[in-house]
Design a protein around this motif. Structure first.
Motif, PDB file in Angstrom:
ATOM      1  N   HIS A   1       0.827  -1.204   0.000  1.00 21.91           N
ATOM      2  CA  HIS A   1       0.000   0.000   0.000  1.00 21.91           C
ATOM      3  C   HIS A   1       0.862   1.254   0.000  1.00 21.91           C
ATOM      4  O   HIS A   1       0.511   2.269  -0.618  1.00 21.91           O
TER       5      HIS A   1
ATOM      6  N   ARG B   1       0.890   4.177  -3.001  1.00 19.64           N
ATOM      7  CA  ARG B   1       0.625   5.588  -2.694  1.00 19.64           C
ATOM      8  C   ARG B   1       1.718   6.495  -3.256  1.00 19.64           C
ATOM      9  O   ARG B   1       1.433   7.547  -3.824  1.00 19.64           O
TER      10      ARG B   1
ATOM     11  N   ILE C   1      -6.596   3.218  -0.601  1.00 15.54           N
ATOM     12  CA  ILE C   1      -6.053   1.882  -0.858  1.00 15.54           C
ATOM     13  C   ILE C   1      -6.626   0.926   0.179  1.00 15.54           C
ATOM     14  O   ILE C   1      -6.451   1.128   1.383  1.00 15.54           O
TER      15      ILE C   1
ATOM     16  N   PHE D   1      -6.921  -2.733   1.910  1.00 22.41           N
ATOM     17  CA  PHE D   1      -6.258  -4.008   2.187  1.00 22.41           C
ATOM     18  C   PHE D   1      -7.210  -5.146   1.859  1.00 22.41           C
ATOM     19  O   PHE D   1      -8.362  -5.161   2.299  1.00 22.41           O
TER      20      PHE D   1
ATOM     21  N   ARG E   1      -3.412  -6.297   9.211  1.00 23.63           N
ATOM     22  CA  ARG E   1      -2.837  -5.650   8.032  1.00 23.63           C
ATOM     23  C   ARG E   1      -1.433  -6.186   7.736  1.00 23.63           C
ATOM     24  O   ARG E   1      -0.577  -5.470   7.229  1.00 23.63           O
TER      25      ARG E   1
ATOM     26  N   PHE F   1      -4.338  -5.420  -2.961  1.00 23.65           N
ATOM     27  CA  PHE F   1      -4.864  -4.104  -2.605  1.00 23.65           C
ATOM     28  C   PHE F   1      -5.770  -3.579  -3.719  1.00 23.65           C
ATOM     29  O   PHE F   1      -5.373  -3.541  -4.887  1.00 23.65           O
TER      30      PHE F   1
ATOM     31  N   PHE G   1      -7.634  -0.187  -5.117  1.00 21.70           N
ATOM     32  CA  PHE G   1      -7.323   1.241  -4.975  1.00 21.70           C
ATOM     33  C   PHE G   1      -8.253   2.102  -5.815  1.00 21.70           C
ATOM     34  O   PHE G   1      -8.813   1.655  -6.828  1.00 21.70           O
TER      35      PHE G   1
END
Length: 215
Positions: free
Chosen positions: A139, A143, A156, A158, A203, A209, A211
């Motif tokens: 993640h 980003r 984003i 998980f 996590r 992921f 997004f």
């Protein structure tokens, strides 16, 4: 959740894919939609968006064998106008690109202001060349890539549960779909109990992921 697990397992979907599909139910599409890495056959993930109509889809793929609407290599540029699309979809594609920054620049270019970039990347998954397999993203890595490409409002999500689901995702192929759903449901339950004791695992064991990001 149980009906979704049973239905998707019987259709041959992996636990990675069925959890990804479930995560799309809060996302809406509208207007002009560009689907990257897709052919002429509508991908199954479309049925899981919040709305299932009210948009027009243009598919793009590097391979003519998939009969996309547009044949192009996104890393070399898309033969499409600036600000032409309301949404760009990118599912299970970024890991196959050797130059993701170039691809994201193209996505940003063809999106209209306020347009949405939507997609998914796997993390805990086997090597799967199509035709190559370059990266696994966290993640944090996603980003950074999106921010550098000029996107904002980055979200984003998980995808995963815990160590039991993570372990099962690596060996579930040993069972046919009509049996697979039983263990899938069981390991999700085991992780739910474990996370009550060890919430830090929530996590840690990412399957992938989902997004969204705005232009």
């Amino acid at each position: 959740m149980l009906p979704h697990i049973i239905r998707q397992s019987l259709q041959g979907k992996t636990i990675n894919r069925l959890l990804m599909n479930a995560s799309l139910q809060s996302i809406s599409l509208h207007g002009d939609v560009l689907d990257l890495g897709a052919g002429n056959k509508r991908s199954s993930y479309f049925q899981f968006f919040k709305n299932t109509s009210g948009y027009a889809v243009t598919s793009v793929d590097i391979s003519s064998e998939r009969n996309p609407d547009v044949i192009a290599n996104i890393e070399e540029g898309l033969p499409l106008s600036d600000a032409a699309y309301d949404s760009v979809l990118c599912f299970n594609l970024l890991e196959h690109l050797s130059n993701p920054a170039r691809a994201l620049a193209e996505v940003h270019r063809v999106l209209r202001p306020g347009g949405l970039f939507i997609g998914y990347v796997p993390f805990l998954v086997k090597y799967h060349a199509d035709p190559h397999d370059y990266f696994r993203y966290t993640h944090q890595g996603l980003r950074v890539l999106f921010e550098r490409a000029g996107f904002s409002d980055i979200s984003i999500q998980f995808i995963g549960r815990g160590p039991f689901v993570a372990a099962w995702s690596q060996i579930e192929f040993i069972l046919p779909g009509f049996l697979r759903w039983l263990i899938t449901y069981a390991v999700i339950g085991l992780d739910a109990m474990l996370l009550k004791l060890k919430p830090v695992f929530a996590r840690t064991y990412a399957l992938g992921f989902t997004f969204t990001a705005k232009r």
